[in-house]
Scaffold this active site. Structure first.
Site, short mmCIF file in Angstrom:
data_model
loop_
_atom_site.label_atom_id
_atom_site.label_comp_id
_atom_site.label_asym_id
_atom_site.label_seq_id
_atom_site.Cartn_x
_atom_site.Cartn_y
_atom_site.Cartn_z
N ILE A 17 0.82 -1.22 0.00
CA ILE A 17 0.00 0.00 0.00
C ILE A 17 0.86 1.28 0.00
CG2 ILE A 17 -0.36 0.33 2.50
CD1 ILE A 17 -3.42 0.66 1.69
N ASN A 30 -3.46 2.16 15.31
CA ASN A 30 -4.04 1.92 16.65
C ASN A 30 -4.42 3.28 17.20
OD1 ASN A 30 -1.78 2.96 18.37
ND2 ASN A 30 -0.68 1.36 17.29
N GLY A 38 3.20 -3.99 11.29
CA GLY A 38 2.35 -4.23 10.13
C GLY A 38 2.31 -3.08 9.15
N ASP A 40 0.88 -0.24 9.45
CA ASP A 40 1.11 1.03 10.15
C ASP A 40 2.61 1.36 10.17
OD1 ASP A 40 0.63 3.24 11.72
OD2 ASP A 40 0.13 2.13 13.55
N THR A 131 -7.01 -7.58 10.11
CA THR A 131 -6.79 -9.03 9.89
C THR A 131 -5.35 -9.47 10.16
OG1 THR A 131 -6.32 -8.79 7.53
CG2 THR A 131 -8.63 -9.11 8.17
N VAL A 133 -2.32 -8.13 13.14
CA VAL A 133 -2.12 -8.13 14.60
C VAL A 133 -3.45 -8.19 15.35
CG1 VAL A 133 -1.22 -6.73 16.50
CG2 VAL A 133 0.06 -6.87 14.38
N1 AR6 Z 1 0.76 -3.09 2.28
C1 AR6 Z 1 -0.46 -3.68 2.32
N2 AR6 Z 1 -0.86 -4.50 3.32
C2 AR6 Z 1 0.02 -4.72 4.33
C3 AR6 Z 1 1.31 -4.13 4.37
C4 AR6 Z 1 1.67 -3.28 3.28
N3 AR6 Z 1 2.85 -2.67 3.22
N4 AR6 Z 1 1.94 -4.56 5.50
C5 AR6 Z 1 1.08 -5.38 6.14
N5 AR6 Z 1 -0.06 -5.49 5.44
P1 AR6 Z 1 -1.90 -5.17 10.47
P2 AR6 Z 1 -4.33 -4.71 12.05
C6 AR6 Z 1 -1.27 -6.26 5.73
O1 AR6 Z 1 -1.36 -6.06 11.52
O2 AR6 Z 1 -4.63 -6.16 12.10
C7 AR6 Z 1 -0.21 -2.30 14.02
O3 AR6 Z 1 0.85 -2.55 14.89
C8 AR6 Z 1 -1.15 -7.45 6.66
O4 AR6 Z 1 -0.63 -8.57 5.97
O5 AR6 Z 1 -0.99 -4.19 9.84
O6 AR6 Z 1 -5.45 -3.75 11.76
C9 AR6 Z 1 -1.01 -1.07 14.41
O7 AR6 Z 1 -0.21 -0.09 15.04
C10 AR6 Z 1 -2.61 -7.65 7.07
O8 AR6 Z 1 -3.28 -8.41 6.07
O9 AR6 Z 1 -3.18 -4.31 11.02
C11 AR6 Z 1 -2.03 -1.63 15.34
O10 AR6 Z 1 -1.52 -1.74 16.65
C12 AR6 Z 1 -3.19 -6.23 7.04
O11 AR6 Z 1 -2.19 -5.42 6.40
C13 AR6 Z 1 -2.30 -3.01 14.79
O12 AR6 Z 1 -1.12 -3.39 14.08
C14 AR6 Z 1 -3.48 -5.66 8.41
O13 AR6 Z 1 -2.53 -6.11 9.36
C15 AR6 Z 1 -3.44 -3.03 13.81
O14 AR6 Z 1 -3.71 -4.36 13.45
#
Ligand code: AR6
Length: 185
Positions: A17, A30, A38, A40, A131, A133
Site C-alpha cells: 500500500i 491503533n 504491520g 502502520d 486481519t 495483529v
Molecule cells: N501493504 C499492504 N498491506 C500490508 C502491508 C503493506 N505494506 N503490511 C502489512 N499489510 P496489520 P491490524 C497487511 O497487523 O490487524 C499495528 O501494529 C497485513 O498482511 O498491519 O489492523 C497497528 O499499530 C494484514 O493483512 O493491522 C495496530 O496496533 C493487514 O495489512 C495493529 O497493528 C493488516 O494487518 C493493527 O492491526
C-alpha cells in the site's frame, strides 16, 4: 480483478500500500496514532518522521490527547509517500465478546470514505483492516469490507477504490467475497 460500479471502479490487487499513488491510502492504525507494526509501521517508515509529528499534533489539536476511537478515522498529509494523504483508522481487535465488532469494522471503511469525500479526493487504497495483529478472521473481514465498499459505491460517485492485499492468500479471500456479492445481487 477490477469491477465497475456506476461511475466507480473497484480493484483488488496484491501489493504494497505504501507504493500506491492514489489520492489517499488508509492506515490500519491503533488509537495512539504513534505508529506500530504491520501496515502502520510500513506507512510511517515510508512517509518519514513528519508523519509521526503530524499525528502528534492531531492528537493534541483534534483529539484533546484522547486516543482515536475504534471505527473512527482522521486524515494527515502523506509526506514522502506517493499518496497525498493518509487516512488513519482503528479497526476492532477481534474479541468474540464484542457484539459490535462487525459494525466497527464497517465504520472504518465508511468513515474513511466520508473523510476522503470531505477532502474531495477521488481515489483511495485500503489495506485489509484488522486481519493482522488484530486477528479479525479474514473471511469475515473480507465480507464486511467488500459489502461496505460496494454498497457505498452504489450510492456515491467517488472514483477509484483499490483494495491492496499483501499476499496471494488474502487476495483470494477478498476476490471470493467480492464474487459472492456480485453473484447474489
Ligand atoms: N501493504 C499492504 N498491506 C500490508 C502491508 C503493506 N505494506 N503490511 C502489512 N499489510 P496489520 P491490524 C497487511 O497487523 O490487524 C499495528 O501494529 C497485513 O498482511 O498491519 O489492523 C497497528 O499499530 C494484514 O493483512 O493491522 C495496530 O496496533 C493487514 O495489512 C495493529 O497493528 C493488516 O494487518 C493493527 O492491526
Amino acid at each position: 480483478m477490477q469491477i465497475t460500479i456506476g461511475e466507480n471502479t473497484l480493484e483488488l490487487l496484491i501489493g504494497d500500500i505504501t507504493k500506491q499513488a492514489t489520492d489517499a491510502i488508509v492506515n490500519a492504525a491503533n488509537g495512539s496514532l504513534m505508529g506500530g507494526g504491520g501496515v502502520d509501521g510500513a506507512i510511517h517508515k515510508a512517509a518519514g518522521q513528519e508523519l509521526l509529528q503530524a499525528c502528534r499534533r492531531l492528537r493534541k489539536e483534534q483529539l484533546n490527547e484522547e486516543p482515536l476511537g475504534t471505527g473512527e478515522a482522521v486524515i494527515t498529509p502523506g509526506f514522502k509517500l506517493p499518496a497525498s494523504y493518509v487516512i488513519h483508522t482503528v479497526g476492532p481487535i477481534w474479541n468474540t465478546h464484542n457484539p459490535i465488532q462487525d459494525i466497527q469494522l464497517a465504520d472504518c471503511y465508511q468513515n474513511s470514505f466520508k473523510l476522503a469525500k470531505e477532502y474531495k479526493l477521488t481515489s483511495i487504497s485500503f489495506p485489509s483492516i484488522s486481519t493482522g495483529v488484530y486477528r479479525f478472521p479474514i473471511e469475515r473481514a473480507a465480507k464486511i469490507a467488500m459489502r461496505t465498499i460496494t454498497n457505498y459505491l452504489q450510492t456515491v460517485d467517488f472514483g477509484q477504490v483499490r483494495m491492496v492485499l499483501f499476499s496471494e492468500t488474502d487476495f483470494t479471500v477478498y476476490k471470493s467475497a467480492l464474487r459472492n456479492i456480485i453473484c447474489s445481487s
